[in-house]
Write a protein that holds these residues in place. Structure first.
Motif, PDB file in Angstrom:
ATOM      1  N   GLU B  52       0.810  -0.934   0.219  1.00  0.00           N
ATOM      2  CA  GLU B  52      -0.080   0.541  -0.116  1.00  0.00           C
ATOM      3  C   GLU B  52       0.874   1.448  -0.258  1.00  0.00           C
ATOM      4  O   GLU B  52       0.389   2.751   0.038  1.00  0.00           O
ATOM      5  CB  GLU B  52      -1.240   0.203   1.201  1.00  0.00           C
ATOM      6  CG  GLU B  52      -1.812  -0.624   1.347  1.00  0.00           C
ATOM      7  CD  GLU B  52      -2.831  -1.004   2.905  1.00  0.00           C
ATOM      8  OE1 GLU B  52      -2.609   0.078   3.538  1.00  0.00           O
ATOM      9  OE2 GLU B  52      -4.188  -1.891   2.128  1.00  0.00           O
ATOM     10  N   GLU B  53       2.028   0.777   0.403  1.00  0.00           N
ATOM     11  CA  GLU B  53       2.470   2.530   0.241  1.00  0.00           C
ATOM     12  C   GLU B  53       3.534   3.272  -1.152  1.00  0.00           C
ATOM     13  O   GLU B  53       3.826   3.744  -1.447  1.00  0.00           O
ATOM     14  CB  GLU B  53       4.472   1.812   1.094  1.00  0.00           C
ATOM     15  CG  GLU B  53       3.513   1.891   2.906  1.00  0.00           C
ATOM     16  CD  GLU B  53       3.718   3.313   3.387  1.00  0.00           C
ATOM     17  OE1 GLU B  53       3.852   4.184   2.829  1.00  0.00           O
ATOM     18  OE2 GLU B  53       2.876   3.841   3.538  1.00  0.00           O
ATOM     19  N   ARG B  54       2.903   1.763  -1.870  1.00  0.00           N
ATOM     20  CA  ARG B  54       3.751   1.603  -3.577  1.00  0.00           C
ATOM     21  C   ARG B  54       2.964   1.892  -4.299  1.00  0.00           C
ATOM     22  O   ARG B  54       3.115   3.025  -5.346  1.00  0.00           O
ATOM     23  CB  ARG B  54       4.816   0.845  -3.995  1.00  0.00           C
ATOM     24  CG  ARG B  54       6.495   1.309  -2.746  1.00  0.00           C
ATOM     25  CD  ARG B  54       6.989   0.581  -3.492  1.00  0.00           C
ATOM     26  NE  ARG B  54       7.457   0.673  -5.058  1.00  0.00           N
ATOM     27  CZ  ARG B  54       8.520  -0.051  -5.553  1.00  0.00           C
ATOM     28  NH1 ARG B  54       8.552  -1.351  -5.018  1.00  0.00           N
ATOM     29  NH2 ARG B  54       8.759   0.684  -7.058  1.00  0.00           N
ATOM     30  N   ILE B  56      -0.829   2.725  -4.305  1.00  0.00           N
ATOM     31  CA  ILE B  56      -1.810   4.023  -3.700  1.00  0.00           C
ATOM     32  C   ILE B  56      -3.014   4.319  -4.159  1.00  0.00           C
ATOM     33  O   ILE B  56      -3.378   4.978  -4.775  1.00  0.00           O
ATOM     34  CB  ILE B  56      -0.802   5.511  -3.046  1.00  0.00           C
ATOM     35  CG1 ILE B  56       0.744   5.195  -2.748  1.00  0.00           C
ATOM     36  CG2 ILE B  56      -1.352   6.020  -2.098  1.00  0.00           C
ATOM     37  CD1 ILE B  56       1.388   5.947  -2.472  1.00  0.00           C
ATOM     38  N   ASP B  57      -4.089   4.003  -3.569  1.00  0.00           N
ATOM     39  CA  ASP B  57      -5.056   3.980  -3.794  1.00  0.00           C
ATOM     40  C   ASP B  57      -5.480   5.876  -2.615  1.00  0.00           C
ATOM     41  O   ASP B  57      -4.983   6.119  -1.569  1.00  0.00           O
ATOM     42  CB  ASP B  57      -6.335   3.842  -2.613  1.00  0.00           C
ATOM     43  CG  ASP B  57      -6.879   2.191  -3.383  1.00  0.00           C
ATOM     44  OD1 ASP B  57      -6.771   2.020  -4.854  1.00  0.00           O
ATOM     45  OD2 ASP B  57      -6.962   1.452  -2.805  1.00  0.00           O
ATOM     46  N   SER B  58      -6.003   6.677  -3.965  1.00  0.00           N
ATOM     47  CA  SER B  58      -5.744   7.749  -3.026  1.00  0.00           C
ATOM     48  C   SER B  58      -7.276   8.388  -3.380  1.00  0.00           C
ATOM     49  O   SER B  58      -8.024   7.860  -3.428  1.00  0.00           O
ATOM     50  CB  SER B  58      -5.511   8.811  -4.237  1.00  0.00           C
ATOM     51  OG  SER B  58      -6.459   8.986  -5.268  1.00  0.00           O
ATOM     52  N   PRO B  59      -7.700   9.767  -2.228  1.00  0.00           N
ATOM     53  CA  PRO B  59      -8.241  10.711  -1.815  1.00  0.00           C
ATOM     54  C   PRO B  59      -9.253  11.007  -3.846  1.00  0.00           C
ATOM     55  O   PRO B  59      -8.359  10.567  -4.433  1.00  0.00           O
ATOM     56  CB  PRO B  59      -8.361  11.487  -1.415  1.00  0.00           C
ATOM     57  CG  PRO B  59      -7.480  11.372  -0.682  1.00  0.00           C
ATOM     58  CD  PRO B  59      -5.796  10.891  -1.534  1.00  0.00           C
ATOM     59  N   ALA B  61      -9.466  13.057  -5.610  1.00  0.00           N
ATOM     60  CA  ALA B  61      -9.846  13.883  -6.371  1.00  0.00           C
ATOM     61  C   ALA B  61      -8.750  14.429  -6.931  1.00  0.00           C
ATOM     62  O   ALA B  61      -7.200  13.941  -6.362  1.00  0.00           O
ATOM     63  CB  ALA B  61      -8.897  14.768  -4.533  1.00  0.00           C
ATOM     64  N   GLU B  62      -8.301  14.491  -7.934  1.00  0.00           N
ATOM     65  CA  GLU B  62      -7.659  14.145  -9.514  1.00  0.00           C
ATOM     66  C   GLU B  62      -7.179  15.799  -8.974  1.00  0.00           C
ATOM     67  O   GLU B  62      -5.680  15.310  -9.179  1.00  0.00           O
ATOM     68  CB  GLU B  62      -7.997  14.824 -10.378  1.00  0.00           C
ATOM     69  CG  GLU B  62      -8.644  13.775 -10.940  1.00  0.00           C
ATOM     70  CD  GLU B  62     -10.712  13.176 -10.273  1.00  0.00           C
ATOM     71  OE1 GLU B  62     -11.230  14.766  -9.740  1.00  0.00           O
ATOM     72  OE2 GLU B  62     -11.362  12.763 -10.375  1.00  0.00           O
ATOM     73  N   ILE B  65      -3.864  14.622  -6.715  1.00  0.00           N
ATOM     74  CA  ILE B  65      -3.498  13.303  -6.586  1.00  0.00           C
ATOM     75  C   ILE B  65      -2.156  13.658  -7.535  1.00  0.00           C
ATOM     76  O   ILE B  65      -1.291  13.433  -7.388  1.00  0.00           O
ATOM     77  CB  ILE B  65      -4.466  12.899  -8.248  1.00  0.00           C
ATOM     78  CG1 ILE B  65      -5.149  11.947  -6.819  1.00  0.00           C
ATOM     79  CG2 ILE B  65      -3.130  11.633  -8.297  1.00  0.00           C
ATOM     80  CD1 ILE B  65      -6.383  11.094  -7.764  1.00  0.00           C
TER      81      ILE B  65
END
Lengths: 495, 334
Positions: B52-54, B56-59, B61-62, B65
């Motif tokens: 998960e550190e590499r 990464i599911d982002s919020p 919000a483009e 990102i």
């Protein structure tokens, strides 16, 4: 995917926040804990109102308040307005909201009339001063005061150092304004009045921390060791930045409002991935607080627990728009909605800013994630040299803030306590003059870039279109050479 | 080198995998790229293998990102971010245009921004609004960015490797309607960085089919369409050359020029609207370079100056075999 801050923050379950489950709105506005301590996350669902009130009581006696009381008379009118418009939202009995009302500027969030009446003498002053939740360690009168959660114990030398930083920063800034008036700079965004916010926070950073400034952080740049003359290039129009961000861990000035908060957050995410214990500071202003990028930066920083301090200089004006055009809650309360602590500090009090920023950086460094610091200050000058503040704000307002000058109050302290002698001040005057001279000389010898610089550094690995256009433009330039030579020759013949 | 047949989406997945194996600084960031493996499964399995550190599911919000990817790049990482669909890139447009594209120049070259922005683009999949657009010209127009689009699984693999290794920001347009098309990919034995033979430079165009009568220039999803056009034309006795541009910024005009000097005619095909599209830039440059070779004006086939239509109409909007053949006929009629 990432653990929530709540899960990681051992303090989340501290007694300040435990056992309460009230509305977070009332917690945010009523609980002193939000303000007082990074250890008590502002978002903590409501310290019980009573508890907060109880805690508040001693704070009520804090010198900050005293100072406020003194000035109450001055802004009585402002207070009245505030009181009239106050919505009746807050639970009666809590004093905090009334004190927090930002006074005449924030129509949206006035304290209930009743409450305002209760604290009538204090409210206007509090409003002007940023509210009773304001962390202050040095009053405008130059008196040291204590705060339950923040302290600094600077040596006389450190105090003189902070004073020197602020004086030199102001002198540099004034020189730049002058140079703009003389046509040497196209534009200059003055930091006048914000020296304490910038020097206090800048001096709180470590060498390995990283700073992402707006375009007004001349004082922070100074503290980071950036040669001030480098800051002039973009305002003269010889470059769009012009320094290596990594040489002082001071990123380039960013003109698009709020963009840099995301860069800071990403950088901080990288710091955390690296396992480093550095922290990052993202500077922004009250206007930027409305930007989506700032909101997204708060979100990313929060969910990834990034070691970033969001340092908002609320200088009350986004060009012509007062802070109530940006927010109906005190800006530092915004942190609560994102799940990290927020605190408002007297931005004209260099000691308080130093103490608060240090603690916020420590908070970030120790794995507790982001924190928001709202430095409540005032932009004494115009937004930039192209601005005319007389069109949108009163002299009275400026005068009221002048009385809270960040440099003056530290000078008062130094003199009263005998921490600096006449020789120190004289030497500093000389140093200021020398700095100003150096800046003038630097600007007057600053070369215009070569025309072909347009094509430089657009890409790290080059680009065929750039290459083609460069070659064509070079050929075009060269096509004048013969003509010029002929012309010069003709002139030489007495043409 | 092992040669493997795989779908274009799988080739991108393999390429990301190679890059992450090669360099611990490579990160994959985006909405739903982790556990889900992306809405197109392009990042399938990466989070499981790289953590998960590499990956990464982002919020959701483009701008966030891309903005945080810039910060990560400044810290020394090489983020590969995914924008879920073409039409969703615009919240990030400000960060891409005002920050990502310009920061290297602003810093006088002292910082580099090795950020790759992957964008599944184009139509033809019957999607709802904002899921079928071709905004490449909006990025190609911006100095500081590079824009590429593979048309085959092999290119998808190698061009993404090259994009990730580039020290410049690269917008990597993935032809989503071709995600499931299969092709052979030469996979390196020991990673890109280990010095495997790179098939060709990232920004060089490729002659996908040789011909003599007219040149079709296209990139991404339209290359396959153009190859079909060339096959159909061949049955009628017309020999079309197809140039796969591969890169929209920069554009390899030299290769197009060579082709047009041979054929004397050029039709540019893209899904994006013709008006202010990359076809106009190509037409202008090639006209300047090949004025005396051209037997006909450069023609363009593309989308209309209209919002991308509802899915039931997209076949009318997208260039297809008949519309391209029509342009070919017009060009040959001069």
């Amino acid at each position: 995917m990432t653990e929530s801050t709540a899960a990681r923050d051992p303090r989340r379950s501290s007694k300040r926040t435990s056992g309460s489950d009230g509305g977070s709105a009332s917690a945010a506005s009523a609980s002193a804990s939000a303000t007082a301590a990074p250890t008590a996350p502002a978002h903590a669902p409501a310290a019980p109102a009573k508890k907060a009130a109880a805690k508040k009581t001693p704070a009520g006696k804090a010198p900050a308040k005293k100072a406020a009381a003194k000035k109450a008379a001055k802004s009585a009118a402002a207070k009245k307005t505030a009181a009239k418009k106050a919505p009746a939202k807050k639970a009666p009995g809590k004093k905090a909201p009334a004190k927090k009302a930002p006074g005449k500027k924030a129509p949206a969030k006035k304290a209930p009339a009743r409450k305002a009446a209760q604290s009538a003498p204090a409210a206007p002053t509090a409003a002007l001063a940023g509210g009773s939740e304001l962390v202050q360690l040095l009053t405008p009168e130059g008196e040291r005061v204590a705060h339950p959660d923040y302290a600094v114990d600077p040596s006389p030398e450190e105090l003189r150092g902070l004073y020197r930083d602020m004086v030199l920063t102001r002198r540099f800034d004034a020189e730049a304004v002058t140079l703009q008036r003389q046509g040497e700079l196209g534009l200059w965004p003055s930091l006048l009045g914000q020296e304490a916010a910038q020097v206090g926070s800048g001096r709180a950073t470590r060498a390995d921390d990283y700073v992402f400034p707006t375009y007004r952080e001349h004082g922070v740049a100074w503290c980071r060791g950036v040669d001030p003359t480098l800051l002039l290039g973009m305002f003269r129009g010889v470059n769009n930045g012009g320094w290596d961000p990594n040489s002082n861990n001071f990123h380039l000035y960013t003109i698009v409002i709020g963009s840099q908060t995301l860069h800071a957050t990403g950088y901080a995410m990288g710091v955390a991935k690296d396992g480093a214990d550095s922290a990052v500071v993202a500077y922004f202003g009250d206007g930027a607080s409305s930007q989506g990028d700032v909101a997204e930066a708060f979100t990313f920083a929060s969910v990834y627990n990034a070691p970033v301090v969001f340092f908002c200089q609320n200088n009350q004006w986004a060009i012509s728009e007062p802070t109530e055009r940006q927010s109906r809650v005190p800006l530092y309360h915004r942190a609560a909605g994102y799940g990290f602590p927020g605190v408002r500090v007297d931005g004209n009090d260099v000691l308080a800013v130093l103490a608060v920023t240090r603690k916020a950086l420590e908070h970030a460094r120790s794995g507790q994630g982001p924190m928001l610091v709202e430095a409540y200050t005032y932009r004494m000058g115009a937004h930039t040299t192209s601005d005319d503040p007389t069109r949108y704000r009163s002299d009275d307002e400026r005068a009221a803030w002048e009385a809270k000058d960040p440099i003056l109050r530290l000078r008062t302290l130094l003199e009263r306590e005998g921490l600096a002698d006449a020789a120190f001040f004289a030497a500093l005057d000389e140093e200021s003059d020398a700095l100003a001279k150096r800046v003038r000389e630097a600007i007057r010898t600053m070369e215009n870039p070569e025309p072909m610089a347009i094509f430089e550094n657009i890409y790290a690995d080059g680009h065929a279109v750039v290459d083609e256009e460069r070659a064509r433009y070079a050929a075009y330039q060269a096509s004048f050479a013969d003509h010029d030579a002929d012309h010069a020759g003709a002139a030489g013949k007495g043409h | 080198m092992a040669i493997e047949k795989m779908a274009l989406a799988k080739a991108i997945n393999a390429s990301l995998r190679t890059a992450m194996e090669d360099d611990a600084k490579v990160l994959v960031i985006g909405e739903d790229v982790g556990k889900l493996g992306g809405v197109f499964r392009v990042t399938d399995g990466l989070q499981k293998d790289f953590g998960e550190e590499r990956v990464i599911d982002s919020p959701l919000a483009e701008s966030g990102i891309v903005g945080t990817a810039i910060g990560l790049a400044l810290r020394g990482y090489r983020p590969v971010v995914e924008i879920q669909f073409d039409g969703f890139v615009f919240p990030a447009y400000d960060q891409i245009v005002t920050q990502l594209a310009k920061m290297h120049a602003r810093a006088l070259g002292t910082v580099k921004l090795p950020v790759v922005i992957r964008i599944p683009y184009g139509g033809g999949i019957g999607a709802v609004e904002h899921h079928s657009e071709s905004p490449e010209a909006l990025f190609a127009h911006v100095a500081g960015l590079k824009c590429v689009s593979p048309s085959t699984p092999a290119d998808a693999y190698w061009m993404l490797q090259q994009a990730i290794h580039s020290d410049d920001p690269v917008i990597f347009f993935e032809p989503k309607r071709r995600y499931w098309d299969k092709g052979e990919v030469s996979l390196p034995d020991s990673g890109f960085a280990a010095g495997s033979a790179i098939p060709m430079p990232l920004h060089e165009a490729r002659v996908a089919r040789e011909g003599t009568d007219l040149t079709l220039a296209a990139y991404g999803p339209m290359v396959k369409t153009c190859l079909e056009v060339a096959a159909a034309a061949a049955e009628e006795g017309t020999s079309l050359e197809v140039v796969d541009l591969r890169s929209m910024s920069p554009i390899d005009f030299d290769t197009v020029q060579r082709s047009v000097e041979k054929t004397g005619r050029l039709v540019v095909v893209h899904e994006a609207p013709v008006f202010y599209g990359s076809g106009g830039e190509i037409a202008a440059r090639i006209t300047e370079r090949c004025f005396y070779h051209l037997e006909a004006p450069v023609l363009r086939v593309g989308g209309f100056h209209a919002p991308y239509p509802p899915a039931r109409l997209e076949e009318e909007y997208l260039p297809n075999l008949d519309r391209v053949l029509d342009a070919v006929d017009r060009a040959l009629a001069y």
